[in-house]
Design a protein around this motif. Structure first.
Motif, PDB file in Angstrom:
ATOM      1  N   ILE A  29      82.494  36.891 -17.891  1.00  0.00           N
ATOM      2  CA  ILE A  29      83.342  35.987 -18.670  1.00  0.00           C
ATOM      3  C   ILE A  29      84.712  35.933 -18.015  1.00  0.00           C
ATOM      4  CG2 ILE A  29      84.421  35.538 -20.901  1.00  0.00           C
ATOM      5  CD1 ILE A  29      82.172  37.042 -22.234  1.00  0.00           C
ATOM      6  N   ASP A  30      85.213  34.747 -17.820  1.00  0.00           N
ATOM      7  CA  ASP A  30      86.549  34.559 -17.268  1.00  0.00           C
ATOM      8  C   ASP A  30      87.293  33.582 -18.152  1.00  0.00           C
ATOM      9  OD1 ASP A  30      88.698  34.788 -15.636  1.00  0.00           O
ATOM     10  OD2 ASP A  30      87.850  33.694 -13.939  1.00  0.00           O
ATOM     11  N   SER A  31      88.466  34.012 -18.667  1.00  0.00           N
ATOM     12  CA  SER A  31      89.241  33.154 -19.561  1.00  0.00           C
ATOM     13  C   SER A  31      90.696  33.580 -19.527  1.00  0.00           C
ATOM     14  CB  SER A  31      88.699  33.242 -20.997  1.00  0.00           C
ATOM     15  OG  SER A  31      89.023  34.491 -21.578  1.00  0.00           O
ATOM     16  N   LEU A  32      91.504  32.915 -20.326  1.00  0.00           N
ATOM     17  CA  LEU A  32      92.912  33.289 -20.423  1.00  0.00           C
ATOM     18  C   LEU A  32      93.095  34.656 -21.051  1.00  0.00           C
ATOM     19  CD1 LEU A  32      94.721  30.057 -21.686  1.00  0.00           C
ATOM     20  CD2 LEU A  32      95.252  31.312 -19.605  1.00  0.00           C
ATOM     21  N   ALA A  33      92.354  34.921 -22.099  1.00  0.00           N
ATOM     22  CA  ALA A  33      92.614  36.094 -22.922  1.00  0.00           C
ATOM     23  C   ALA A  33      91.648  37.242 -22.685  1.00  0.00           C
ATOM     24  CB  ALA A  33      92.571  35.706 -24.404  1.00  0.00           C
ATOM     25  N   TYR A  34      90.614  37.032 -21.875  1.00  0.00           N
ATOM     26  CA  TYR A  34      89.604  38.078 -21.712  1.00  0.00           C
ATOM     27  C   TYR A  34      88.901  37.868 -20.386  1.00  0.00           C
ATOM     28  CZ  TYR A  34      85.793  41.266 -23.025  1.00  0.00           C
ATOM     29  OH  TYR A  34      84.907  42.306 -23.087  1.00  0.00           O
ATOM     30  N   LYS A  35      88.764  38.953 -19.603  1.00  0.00           N
ATOM     31  CA  LYS A  35      88.086  38.897 -18.315  1.00  0.00           C
ATOM     32  C   LYS A  35      87.072  40.026 -18.233  1.00  0.00           C
ATOM     33  CE  LYS A  35      91.960  36.851 -15.763  1.00  0.00           C
ATOM     34  NZ  LYS A  35      91.279  35.609 -15.422  1.00  0.00           N
ATOM     35  N   SER A  36      85.829  39.735 -18.680  1.00  0.00           N
ATOM     36  CA  SER A  36      84.710  40.674 -18.572  1.00  0.00           C
ATOM     37  C   SER A  36      85.117  42.125 -18.817  1.00  0.00           C
ATOM     38  CB  SER A  36      84.050  40.534 -17.197  1.00  0.00           C
ATOM     39  OG  SER A  36      83.347  39.322 -17.117  1.00  0.00           O
ATOM     40  N   GLY A  37      85.362  42.424 -20.060  1.00  0.00           N
ATOM     41  CA  GLY A  37      85.646  43.799 -20.440  1.00  0.00           C
ATOM     42  C   GLY A  37      87.112  44.130 -20.597  1.00  0.00           C
ATOM     43  N   THR A  38      87.990  43.235 -20.204  1.00  0.00           N
ATOM     44  CA  THR A  38      89.414  43.534 -20.242  1.00  0.00           C
ATOM     45  C   THR A  38      90.174  42.431 -20.965  1.00  0.00           C
ATOM     46  OG1 THR A  38      89.225  44.644 -18.112  1.00  0.00           O
ATOM     47  CG2 THR A  38      91.441  44.092 -18.865  1.00  0.00           C
ATOM     48  N   PRO A  39      90.819  42.741 -22.113  1.00  0.00           N
ATOM     49  CA  PRO A  39      91.653  41.745 -22.799  1.00  0.00           C
ATOM     50  C   PRO A  39      92.926  41.462 -21.984  1.00  0.00           C
ATOM     51  CG  PRO A  39      91.008  43.519 -24.286  1.00  0.00           C
ATOM     52  CD  PRO A  39      90.678  43.975 -22.907  1.00  0.00           C
ATOM     53  N   VAL A  40      93.421  40.233 -22.101  1.00  0.00           N
ATOM     54  CA  VAL A  40      94.657  39.826 -21.426  1.00  0.00           C
ATOM     55  C   VAL A  40      95.633  39.352 -22.502  1.00  0.00           C
ATOM     56  CG1 VAL A  40      95.691  38.353 -19.654  1.00  0.00           C
ATOM     57  CG2 VAL A  40      93.293  39.074 -19.426  1.00  0.00           C
ATOM     58  N   PRO A  41      96.666  40.123 -22.840  1.00  0.00           N
ATOM     59  CA  PRO A  41      97.588  39.743 -23.919  1.00  0.00           C
ATOM     60  C   PRO A  41      98.518  38.606 -23.480  1.00  0.00           C
ATOM     61  CG  PRO A  41      98.295  41.798 -22.920  1.00  0.00           C
ATOM     62  CD  PRO A  41      96.983  41.460 -22.292  1.00  0.00           C
ATOM     63  N   TRP A  42      98.934  37.810 -24.449  1.00  0.00           N
ATOM     64  CA  TRP A  42      99.851  36.715 -24.150  1.00  0.00           C
ATOM     65  C   TRP A  42     101.195  37.233 -23.640  1.00  0.00           C
ATOM     66  CZ3 TRP A  42      99.760  32.038 -22.785  1.00  0.00           C
ATOM     67  CH2 TRP A  42     100.882  31.222 -22.874  1.00  0.00           C
ATOM     68  N   LEU A  43     101.583  38.417 -24.037  1.00  0.00           N
ATOM     69  CA  LEU A  43     102.844  38.994 -23.580  1.00  0.00           C
ATOM     70  C   LEU A  43     102.891  39.107 -22.067  1.00  0.00           C
ATOM     71  CD1 LEU A  43     105.562  40.325 -24.291  1.00  0.00           C
ATOM     72  CD2 LEU A  43     104.348  42.516 -24.446  1.00  0.00           C
ATOM     73  N   LEU A  44     101.754  39.335 -21.455  1.00  0.00           N
ATOM     74  CA  LEU A  44     101.710  39.434 -19.998  1.00  0.00           C
ATOM     75  C   LEU A  44     102.001  38.072 -19.366  1.00  0.00           C
ATOM     76  CD1 LEU A  44     101.236  41.386 -17.688  1.00  0.00           C
ATOM     77  CD2 LEU A  44      98.800  40.928 -17.853  1.00  0.00           C
ATOM     78  N   TYR A  45     101.491  36.994 -19.973  1.00  0.00           N
ATOM     79  CA  TYR A  45     101.814  35.658 -19.472  1.00  0.00           C
ATOM     80  C   TYR A  45     103.310  35.366 -19.637  1.00  0.00           C
ATOM     81  CZ  TYR A  45      96.910  34.312 -18.933  1.00  0.00           C
ATOM     82  OH  TYR A  45      95.602  34.204 -18.507  1.00  0.00           O
TER      83      TYR A  45
END
Length: 925
Positions: free
Chosen positions: A557-573
Motif C-alpha cells: 500500500i502506498d498513500s499519503l498517510a500510510y506506506k505498507s506498515g508505517t503511518p505517515v502523520p500530517w505533521l511530517l508534511y
C-alpha cells in the motif's frame, strides 16, 4: 426436411418465392454483388474499430467507484501503466550497472517529453529527486538486485487509440535501448495494451494459418459430401458475401456504439459454422432432386420447400436467441448480440436468396452431369457414376427435356399411403437392407438397434446417466481473466511477464486505486490522516486479504498517510514545507533559504514529531547515529503528495500493488474481501473509501454476465420451444430438442472442466489441451450460443426429415429409421467438417483460442456422432406417437409439389449417400 401441406399458406408462399427468385434470379445476383461492393471496403475496419474496454453495469460497485475516482482525480482515474523491466544478462546488480542507469535516464528523459506521459517512477528517476536509496530499493529493485523496473504512466485509458499510439512509440524507444545496451542488459516492455495487442496479433496469425491448412481440407470434404466441386463454389461465395457484409456493417455500427474485440472472432465462427451447415442442407437436397430427374427450377423449388424451411426455422430460432443478448445491460454481451445477430441474419438471407439465384442463373454449370468440372476430375466423376444404377444423363433433364419414365420416391410413398388406407401392412413395404448403399446400410442397422425395445431405453438411460456426472463436474467450472490466459505460449512477452511476477509481483500491471474522502473537514487535516492510517492498517491486516502464500500480506500500500506498515502523520508534511526541494523533473534545487536539519528544529516540533509515531518517529534513529534523513524523506513525501492528493485537497488516493496477478485465480475473492473490508473501516473511521481499477471492472462484468447466464439459457430454451413447437405442431418435440441440446452443452462444459482443470488430456502433449486450473471467463459464455445453434441445426435437420416421411405415410417408427438413414451421412459429415475446421485452433499459441476450439470441436463431435444418431432416435422411439402430441396420430402433410412422375429410383446420390430409402416393395410393384 420440414414437411408442409401442399395447400398450406407456407407452401404457397414458398412456391411464390421460388417463382420470384426464378424470374428475378439475375437481379438477385446483381443485388448481392452491389451489396458486396458497398460493404466490403468497410469490412477490414472492424478490427481497428473494436474496443477492449469493459464497461461495468451502472449499478455495479466498479462503475460507482470509477465515477468517484475520476471526479476527484480526472487523469489518474483513467491512466494506463506500462512497466519497463531492466535486467542484467550476467545476473550482476543493476545498482552497480552503468548501463542500467544510463538506460533508465534515457527512458525517463524521452518519456517526460511526451505529451501523454503522466508520471515516471523507478529507482533512478526517484533517486534524482533526492530520495534515499534504501527507501526506493524494496519497490523498484528485485531481491536478487539483477532487475529494476520503471513505471511509465500514460494519461489515457488503456483501450483508447492515443494509448495504442503511445504504446507503439514506447516500443520504439525500448527497441532503441535494447540496441544500445543489449550486450549487458535485457530490456522488456510490459503493459495491458501490449498484452492485448500481442494476443490479438497471435490469434490473427493462427487464424490465417488455420485458414490456409484446415479450411481447404474441410471444403474438400464438403465437396465430396455434396458430390460436386462446382457446387462447392456456392458456399465459398456465400461465406464471402455474408462475411463482407457482416463485418462491414458492424464496423459502421462500431462508430456509434462500442463493439468488443472478440465480437469479430465469434462472428467468423458463426459465419463458417452456419454457412457450412446450410450449404450441406440446401445443396445435398438440390443435388438429390437433380439426380432424381427434376429440372433445375423444380429442384430449387423442392429444395426451398424442404431444406429451405429447415434453414429458415433454425436460423430464426438462433437469431432470436442472439437478439435477446441485445437487452443485457453489459456492453460486452450486447455487442456480441449485435455482431452475431447480424452475421446470422446475413448468412440466412444469402443462403435463401443468393444460393437459389445462382443455381437458377447458371443451370448448365451447376446442374451438369460432370460436377467435378473438367480434366482428370471429370474422368473420376465419370467412373464414379458408371454403375448400372446411376442416374440418366442430366443433359436430357434440362429445361424442356423429357424425364425418363418410372416410379419415383414420392410415388412410392403414395403407394404406401394407399396400401395403408386399404388396410395393408406398412411393414411389408419396408426396404430390404441389401437395397441400400453401404453407408446407408450402416445407418439403417444402427437405427434399428437404437429404436428397438429395450435397447432404446438402455441407450437413453446410459447417455442421460453419463450426463449426470459431467453436469456435476461442469458446476465446478473455475474462471479467470488472468494475463496468463491471454499471453501467447512460448513468447518473449510471456517470459518477461513471468520474470516480473517472480521478481516484483504481477500486480504492477494493474494496480488498484483506493479513493479516500473525509466525510467532514479536509483531506489535509490531522484527523483525516490519522483515520486513513488506521483504516489502511486494518485493511492490510485483514486475514481474508492475504494472498501469495508468503508471510506478508501479499500486497503493498502506498498513500499519503500510510506506506505498507508505517503511518505517515500530517505533521511530517507540515515540517517538510520548510525544506527546499527539487522540482518534479529532477532539476537543480529551487532557490530557498538554507534547509533546516532535524537537529535544528525547535524542541517543541521535535517532540511533536517523536510523539506522532510512524514514519516521523523513525527519523530519530539515524539522528542518534549522526545522520539526518529529513531532506531525503521530504523529497519522497512531496512526490507522494503530488501523486496522491487532489488539487483542492478534498480527497486522497492510495495505490495497492498485489504480488499475484489481480486478474488471476486469487483476484476475484481478494476484490470481494477488499470491498467488504473497506465498507467496514469506512464506518469505523468515519471516512468514505472505495476501490477501483481494471480488475474490478472486469470482475463486475463477469459477475453480471454469469448472473444473467440462467436468463440467457432460459430465453434460448423458450425460443426453441416456441419456434420448433410451432414448426412441427408439437409440444413434445421441442421439449425433447431442449433436452438433447442441453445434454450436448453439458457434455462440452464437463469435458472442458476435466481437460483444463483436472488435466485429463495432458498425456497428448498438446499445449492447447494442457492443464490451466481455470478457464478464461469469456470462453464458456461465448461458446454457449454457438453450441446451441449447431446442435439445433442438426436436430431440426433430422426432425424435418422424420416429419416429412411421416407426412408421406410412414409410421413414426419407420420415419425415424428412414430419417436417420437418409440424414446420418450428411450430419456426420457436417460434424466432421466442422470439427476439422475448428481443430486448427487447438494448435494455437493463444490459450483462449485453444479453449474455444475445444468447446466447439468436442460439442460438434458429441452431437453428430452420439446425440443425433443415438439419443434422439432412441428417445423418439420410446415416445412413439406421443412425439406429435397434440396432433392426431394420422395427421400428415401432403407430398411437396414437384415433377414427380417418371424418375428411376436411386441407391446412391451424387454425394455418395443414398437418397431417402424408397420403399422397395412399393417401388417393385
Amino acid at each position: 426436411m420440414v414437411a408442409v401441406a401442399d395447400d398450406s399458406l407456407i407452401a404457397t408462399a414458398i412456391r411464390s418465392y421460388a417463382r420470384l427468385i426464378k424470374r428475378r434470379s439475375r437481379l438477385v445476383v446483381a443485388f448481392w454483388l452491389v451489396f458486396l461492393a458497398a460493404t466490403a471496403p468497410f469490412a477490414p475496419g472492424i478490427f481497428s474499430a473494436t474496443t477492449q474496454e469493459f464497461t461495468p453495469p451502472p449499478s455495479s460497485a466498479a462503475h460507482q467507484a470509477n465515477a468517484a475516482l475520476q471526479a476527484q482525480f480526472p487523469v489518474a482515474g483513467r491512466a494506463t501503466q506500462f512497466v519497463v523491466l531492466l535486467s542484467t544478462r550476467d545476473g550482476s546488480s543493476v545498482l552497480e550497472s552503468a548501463d542500467a542507469r544510463a538506460a533508465s535516464d534515457t527512458l525517463e528523459a524521452v518519456a517526460r517529453n511526451h505529451s501523454l506521459t503522466h508520471d515516471v517512477a523507478g529507482y533512478y528517476p526517484l533517486l534524482k529527486l533526492g530520495m534515499r536509496p534504501q527507501d526506493l530499493a524494496p519497490s523498484f529493485v528485485s531481491n536478487s538486485s539483477s532487475s529494476t523496473l520503471i513505471e511509465v504512466e500514460c494519461s489515457t485509458y488503456m483501450t483508447d487509440q492515443p494509448t495504442i499510439d503511445y504504446l507503439h512509440w514506447l516500443e520504439e524507444r525500448v527497441d532503441e535501448l535494447q540496441a544500445a545496451h543489449g550486450s549487458s542488459l535485457e530490456v522488456d516492455l510490459l503493459g495491458a495494451p501490449l498484452i492485448i495487442e500481442e494476443a490479438a496479433d497471435t490469434a490473427m496469425s493462427d487464424l490465417e494459418h488455420m485458414d490456409a491448412i484446415v479450411l481447404p481440407l474441410s471444403f474438400a470434404i464438403l465437396a465430396g459430401v455434396i458430390g460436386s466441386f462446382r457446387l462447392l463454389l456456392v458456399p465459398l461465395l456465400t461465406i464471402g458475401v455474408a462475411a463482407a457484409g457482416a463485418f462491414g456493417i458492424t464496423a459502421l455500427i462500431a462508430r456509434a456504439t462500442p463493439i468488443f474485440t472478440i465480437t469479430p472472432s465469434l462472428m467468423m465462427s458463426i459465419l463458417i459454422a452456419m454457412s457450412i451447415d446450410y450449404a450441406l442442407f440446401l445443396l445435398t437436397r438440390f443435388r438429390q432432386e437433380r439426380l432424381q430427374g427434376r429440372s433445375v427450377p423444380a429442384a430449387v423449388e423442392v429444395t426451398l420447400q424442404t431444406a429451405g424451411m429447415t434453414v429458415l426455422v433454425s436460423g430464426l430460432t438462433l437469431a432470436a436467441s442472439f437478439v435477446a443478448l441485445l437487452f443485457f445491460p453489459i456492453s460486452v454481451i450486447s455487442s456480441l448480440g449485435i455482431g452475431c445477430t447480424l452475421a446470422l441474419l446475413l448468412v440466412l438471407a444469402v443462403n435463401l436468396s443468393l444460393v437459389p439465384a445462382l443455381l437458377l442463373s447458371f443451370p448448365a454449370f451447376f446442374g451438369a452431369r460432370e460436377p467435378c468440372c473438367c480434366g482428370p476430375l471429370a474422368a473420376l466423376c465419370r467412373r464414379r457414376y458408371a454403375d448400372d444404377d446411376s442416374p440418366p444423363p442430366l443433359a436430357s433433364l434440362e429445361e424442356g427435356g423429357a424425364a425418363p419414365q418410372g416410379p419415383t420416391l414420392d410415388s412410392a410413398f403414395e403407394r404406401l399411403t394407399a396400401a395403408t388406407d386399404q388396410g395393408g401392412d406398412r411393414r411389408s413395404a419396408l426396404p430390404a437392407p441389401e437395397a441400400l448403399s453401404c453407408p446407408q446400410r450402416f445407418w439403417w442397422r444402427l437405427s434399428g438397434l437404437t429404436t428397438r425395445w429395450p435397447l432404446n431405453l438402455l441407450c437413453v438411460a446410459a447417455l442421460l446417466g453419463l450426463t449426470v456426472p459431467l453436469g456435476l463436474t461442469a458446476t465446478t467450472l473455475a474462471t479467470t481473466d488472468g494475463w496468463d490466459q491471454a499471453i501467447p505460449r512460448g513468447s518473449a512477452l510471456g517470459a518477461a511477464f513471468e520474470r516480473m511476477g517472480r521478481e516484483f509481483g504481477a500486480g504492477h500491471l494493474n494496480p488498484y486505486s483506493i479513493l479516500l474522502r473525509p466525510r467532514t473537514g479536509s483531506a489535509t487535516s490531522r484527523h483525516f490522516f490519522s483515520s486513513v492510517a488506521s483504516a489502511l492498517a486494518e485493511f492490510e491486516a485483514e486475514p481474508a486479504l492475504r494472498v501469495g502464500g508468503g508471510g506478508g500480506a501479499g500486497f503493498e500500500i502506498d498513500s499519503l498517510a500510510y506506506k505498507s506498515g508505517t503511518p505517515v502523520p500530517w505533521l511530517l508534511y507540515e515540517t517538510c514545507e520548510l525544506v527546499p526541494h527539487r522540482p518534479a523533473d529532477g532539476a537543480a534545487l529551487e532557490a530557498s533559504p538554507p534547509s533546516p536539519s532535524l537537529a535544528s528544529l525547535g524542541a517543541e516540533r521535535r517532540e511533536a514529531l517523536r510523539a506522532a509515531g510512524g514514519l516521523a518517529e523513525q527519523l530519530f534513529a539515524p539522528l542518534a547515529a549522526g545522520g539526518d534523513p529529513l531532506g531525503p524523506l521530504c523529497a519522497g513525501l512531496r512526490y507522494a503528495k503530488r501523486r496522491f492528493l487532489n488539487d483542492d485537497g478534498s480527497a486522497a488516493m492510495a495505490m495497492v500493488v498485489m504480488d499475484v496477478d489481480p486478474l488471476g485465480a486469487e483476484g476475484d475473492a481478494w476484490l470481494h474481501a477488499a470491498r467488504d473490508t473497506l465498507a467496514r473501516v469506512s464506518v469505523t473511521f468515519d471516512i468514505d473509501a472505495s476501490i477501483s481499477g481494471v480488475p474490478g471492472d472486469i470482475y463486475d462484468c463477469k459477475d453480471a454476465v454469469f448472473a444473467l447466464m440462467p436468463v440467457m439459457v432460459a430465453v434460448m430454451a423458450l425460443l426453441v420451444l416456441l419456434l420448433v413447437g410451432c414448426t412441427f405442431g408439437s409440444l413434445v418435440i421441442p421439449l425433447r430438442s431442449v433436452v438433447s441440446i442441453g445434454v450436448t452443452v453439458t457434455w462440452a462444459y464437463g469435458a472442458a472442466v476435466l481437460t483444463y482443470q483436472h488435466g485429463w488430456l495432458e498425456w497428448t502433449g498438446l499445449g492447447g489441451l494442457a492443464r490451466t486450473d481455470s478457464q478464461m471467463w469469456l470462453v464458456p459464455v461465448i461458446s454457449l450460443p454457438i453450441l446451441v445453434g449447431i446442435s439445433l441445426d442438426y436436430d431440426i435437420f433430422l426432425l424435418a426429415r422424420v416429419a416429412e416421411l411421416r407426412g408421406k405415410g410412414a409410421t413414426t417408427q419407420q420415419a425415424i429409421r428412414h430419417g436417420v438413414t437418409s440424414t446420418g451421412s450428411i450430419i456426420s459429415s457436417a460434424g466432421l467438417i466442422m470439427a476439422i475446421a475448428f481443430s486448427g485452433l487447438l494448435f494455437s499459441a493463444n490459450p483462449t483460442l485453444d479453449m474455444v476450439a475445444f468447446y466447439l470441436v468436442f460439442a460438434v463431435l458429441a452431437d453428430t456422432f452420439v446425440m443425433r444418431p443415438l439419443l434422439v432416435p432412441a428417445a423418439m422411439a420410446l415416445l412413439g406417437e406421443a412425439n406429435w402430441w397434440p396432433q392426431a396420430p394420422t395427421q400428415r402433410a401432403a407430398k411437396p409439389p414437384a415433377e414427380t412422375a417418371g424418375v428411376a429410383p436411386l441407391r446412391c446420390s451424387a454425394a455418395g449417400a443414398a437418397a431417402p430409402p424408397a420403399l422397395a416393395a412399393a417401388l417393385g410393384r
